[in-house]
Design a protein around this motif. Structure first.
Motif, PDB file in Angstrom:
ATOM      1  N   ALA A  55       7.989   9.638 103.283  1.00 16.98           N
ATOM      2  CA  ALA A  55       8.701  10.398 104.297  1.00 16.98           C
ATOM      3  C   ALA A  55       7.449  11.607 104.555  1.00 16.98           C
ATOM      4  O   ALA A  55       7.487  11.718 106.004  1.00 16.98           O
ATOM      5  CB  ALA A  55       9.887  10.689 103.944  1.00 16.98           C
ATOM      6  N   CYS A  56       7.276  12.731 103.982  1.00 19.27           N
ATOM      7  CA  CYS A  56       7.309  13.343 104.524  1.00 19.27           C
ATOM      8  C   CYS A  56       5.324  13.292 105.091  1.00 19.27           C
ATOM      9  O   CYS A  56       4.975  13.996 106.083  1.00 19.27           O
ATOM     10  CB  CYS A  56       5.677  13.353 102.413  1.00 19.27           C
ATOM     11  SG  CYS A  56       7.484  14.802 101.233  1.00 19.27           S
ATOM     12  N   ARG A  57       4.739  12.063 104.140  1.00 21.77           N
ATOM     13  CA  ARG A  57       3.934  11.813 104.661  1.00 21.77           C
ATOM     14  C   ARG A  57       4.129  11.103 106.862  1.00 21.77           C
ATOM     15  O   ARG A  57       3.121  12.117 107.744  1.00 21.77           O
ATOM     16  CB  ARG A  57       2.727  10.898 104.991  1.00 21.77           C
ATOM     17  CG  ARG A  57       1.905  10.698 103.549  1.00 21.77           C
ATOM     18  CD  ARG A  57       1.299   9.216 103.058  1.00 21.77           C
ATOM     19  NE  ARG A  57       2.106   8.220 103.051  1.00 21.77           N
ATOM     20  CZ  ARG A  57       2.605   7.957 101.637  1.00 21.77           C
ATOM     21  NH1 ARG A  57       2.132   8.692 100.057  1.00 21.77           N
ATOM     22  NH2 ARG A  57       3.368   6.565 101.628  1.00 21.77           N
ATOM     23  N   THR A  58       5.259  10.743 106.918  1.00 18.28           N
ATOM     24  CA  THR A  58       5.202  10.474 108.263  1.00 18.28           C
ATOM     25  C   THR A  58       5.650  11.880 109.132  1.00 18.28           C
ATOM     26  O   THR A  58       5.183  12.092 110.533  1.00 18.28           O
ATOM     27  CB  THR A  58       6.421   9.345 107.925  1.00 18.28           C
ATOM     28  OG1 THR A  58       6.051   7.839 107.432  1.00 18.28           O
ATOM     29  CG2 THR A  58       6.847   9.177 109.696  1.00 18.28           C
ATOM     30  N   LEU A  59       6.730  12.685 107.850  1.00 17.96           N
ATOM     31  CA  LEU A  59       6.885  13.770 109.245  1.00 17.96           C
ATOM     32  C   LEU A  59       6.027  15.153 108.995  1.00 17.96           C
ATOM     33  O   LEU A  59       6.381  16.462 109.122  1.00 17.96           O
ATOM     34  CB  LEU A  59       8.058  13.989 108.119  1.00 17.96           C
ATOM     35  CG  LEU A  59       9.651  13.303 108.342  1.00 17.96           C
ATOM     36  CD1 LEU A  59      10.598  13.909 107.560  1.00 17.96           C
ATOM     37  CD2 LEU A  59      10.221  13.161 109.325  1.00 17.96           C
ATOM     38  N   GLN A  60       5.236  14.289 108.260  1.00 18.01           N
ATOM     39  CA  GLN A  60       4.431  15.956 107.830  1.00 18.01           C
ATOM     40  C   GLN A  60       4.379  16.619 107.073  1.00 18.01           C
ATOM     41  O   GLN A  60       4.529  17.908 107.542  1.00 18.01           O
ATOM     42  CB  GLN A  60       3.525  15.825 109.680  1.00 18.01           C
ATOM     43  CG  GLN A  60       2.855  15.253 109.744  1.00 18.01           C
ATOM     44  CD  GLN A  60       1.820  15.427 111.042  1.00 18.01           C
ATOM     45  OE1 GLN A  60       2.220  16.343 111.651  1.00 18.01           O
ATOM     46  NE2 GLN A  60       0.791  14.465 111.663  1.00 18.01           N
ATOM     47  N   TYR A  61       5.233  16.907 106.097  1.00 16.92           N
ATOM     48  CA  TYR A  61       6.414  17.752 105.839  1.00 16.92           C
ATOM     49  C   TYR A  61       5.343  18.476 104.301  1.00 16.92           C
ATOM     50  O   TYR A  61       5.051  17.389 103.441  1.00 16.92           O
ATOM     51  CB  TYR A  61       7.206  17.643 105.550  1.00 16.92           C
ATOM     52  CG  TYR A  61       8.336  18.552 104.860  1.00 16.92           C
ATOM     53  CD1 TYR A  61       8.882  19.417 105.730  1.00 16.92           C
ATOM     54  CD2 TYR A  61       8.834  18.320 103.209  1.00 16.92           C
ATOM     55  CE1 TYR A  61       9.671  20.150 104.062  1.00 16.92           C
ATOM     56  CE2 TYR A  61       8.984  19.042 102.313  1.00 16.92           C
ATOM     57  CZ  TYR A  61       9.798  19.913 102.826  1.00 16.92           C
ATOM     58  OH  TYR A  61      10.109  21.090 102.294  1.00 16.92           O
ATOM     59  N   SER A  62       4.364  19.710 104.235  1.00 16.40           N
ATOM     60  CA  SER A  62       4.983  19.837 102.790  1.00 16.40           C
ATOM     61  C   SER A  62       5.735  21.256 102.481  1.00 16.40           C
ATOM     62  O   SER A  62       5.987  22.109 103.501  1.00 16.40           O
ATOM     63  CB  SER A  62       3.970  20.689 102.781  1.00 16.40           C
ATOM     64  OG  SER A  62       3.031  21.728 103.826  1.00 16.40           O
ATOM     65  N   PRO A  63       6.193  21.456 101.340  1.00 18.78           N
ATOM     66  CA  PRO A  63       7.814  22.758 100.889  1.00 18.78           C
ATOM     67  C   PRO A  63       6.615  24.015 100.994  1.00 18.78           C
ATOM     68  O   PRO A  63       5.635  24.065 101.104  1.00 18.78           O
ATOM     69  CB  PRO A  63       7.573  22.254  99.116  1.00 18.78           C
ATOM     70  CG  PRO A  63       6.720  21.682  98.916  1.00 18.78           C
ATOM     71  CD  PRO A  63       5.943  21.184 100.084  1.00 18.78           C
ATOM     72  N   ASP A  64       7.549  25.202 101.510  1.00 17.74           N
ATOM     73  CA  ASP A  64       6.974  26.451 101.901  1.00 17.74           C
ATOM     74  C   ASP A  64       6.692  26.749 100.149  1.00 17.74           C
ATOM     75  O   ASP A  64       7.378  26.620  99.370  1.00 17.74           O
ATOM     76  CB  ASP A  64       8.292  27.450 102.367  1.00 17.74           C
ATOM     77  CG  ASP A  64       7.635  28.572 101.901  1.00 17.74           C
ATOM     78  OD1 ASP A  64       6.470  28.844 101.827  1.00 17.74           O
ATOM     79  OD2 ASP A  64       8.056  29.260 103.062  1.00 17.74           O
TER      80      ASP A  64
END
Length: 354
Positions: A55-64
């Motif tokens: 999910a992180c890869r698809t959404l290009q998400y990284s935490p603050d």
């Protein structure tokens, strides 16, 4: 195509950057589970971790990272405070620190003190506010921030790199006595008595240690020392101009001929660069009329004319040692081993200048 496993629910169109809740919705888990994932939750099932990672890869998400640090009380951020960043030696140090930190899952926050105690204090306080896990610092040669450093050392681990105010601290340094001795003994083996040019008054203990090593080596050889006169109070990182000025004055004064000086050992490669220009301006050819040695083996040293003989610091091992110190568990230290102390030997690199 989406990187999500086929059984993951598709998310609604988003506006703006992805959030942790978006990741939870896409992975089909709770927000608490995603938070646990980013805080190193070892209890999560492999399948759950895989769904969150996808999910992180698809959404290009990284935490603050700052938000994570607030939750954990400590972050994966390492503070680095250097006197200058553009200096070739410290540029090489930074590259090594970044590479080694990445293998530990750490990131660097880099600050420059500009060799100014006030800016150094501001950098240290800023890193403290960001709750860094530790600090690697090349301190300014001033006791002005000694109390601040002592206070911070009670809250986090601080590693002194290349310099320190007192030896009672975690530190990683070049073995200055060994490296200068290599250069002096090399010149003597060539039948040339070396003079010595020290660095400006900006670094402790390398400045006095390298001078002491030169003096000890000359005494051991039964020869009187010859140190290029400089203004002791001069604080500058313009090493080339500093060396050009004082070596030029020394050559013009002429006593070096009477002392039968046949070589010049410089405390850094950048000093050697300025010294060689001064020699040519006085009709002397470096490597022939006067042998020249530097220290550090900076990236340009082998491309000078003549290529510079020098002592190569093991920057890679020094950088690894600094990160190692920050990674050690607290119970590694005890009353008999209160500090992490590393002094690493240098390697003699012989080129045309000597």
């Amino acid at each position: 195509m989406s990187d999500l496993p086929a059984d993951l629910p598709s998310s609604a169109p988003r506006h703006g950057p992805a959030t942790m809740q978006d990741v939870a919705d896409a992975a089909g888990v709770s927000r608490v589970t995603v938070s646990k994932f980013f805080n190193g939750g070892a209890s999560l099932k492999p399948a759950t971790r895989e769904r969150i990672e996808a999910a992180c890869r698809t959404l290009q998400y990284s935490p603050d990272p700052h938000a994570v640090s607030l939750v954990k009380g400590r972050s994966n951020l390492i503070g680095v405070v250097l006197p200058v960043i553009s200096e070739p030696y410290f540029a090489a140090v930074l590259q090594t620190l970044e590479q080694e930190a990445a293998t530990q899952g750490l990131q660097l926050l880099i600050q420059s003190s500009a060799n100014d105690p006030a800016r150094e204090a501001a950098a240290l306080l800023a890193l403290k506010a960001m709750k860094v896990a530790g600090i690697i610092i090349t301190v300014v040669d001033s006791m002005q921030n000694a109390a601040l450093l002592d206070s911070l050392a009670r809250e986090m681990r601080i590693v002194h790199f290349d310099t320190y105010l007192t030896p009672a601290c975690h530190h990683v340094l070049n073995d200055n006595h060994q490296s200068i001795r290599l250069l002096v003994e090399h010149c003597l083996a060539r039948g040339r008595k070396p003079a010595y040019l020290g660095a400006p008054h900006i670094a402790f203990p390398s400045r006095p240690e390298r001078l002491e090593s030169y003096l000890d080596a000359l005494r051991a050889a039964g020869l009187p020392p010859c140190v290029v006169p400089v203004a002791e109070e001069e604080h500058t990182w313009r090493f080339e101009a500093y060396a050009h000025k004082y070596v030029g004055q020394w050559l013009a004064e002429g006593s070096w001929r009477e002392a039968q000086i046949g070589a010049l050992v410089c405390a850094t490669d950048r000093l050697a660069l300025g010294a060689m220009r001064a020699m040519r301006e006085h009709g002397l050819e470096p490597g022939r009329d006067l042998l020249v040695c530097g220290h550090d083996d900076l990236s340009f040293s082998e491309y000078l004319h003549p290529a510079l003989t020098t002592a190569r610091q093991d920057v890679a091992r020094l950088g690894r040692a600094a990160i190692e110190c920050l990674s050690l568990p607290d119970d590694y230290f005890n009353a008999r081993r209160p500090y992490f102390e590393r002094r690493l030997p240098a390697e003699l690199v012989i080129r045309e200048s000597a």
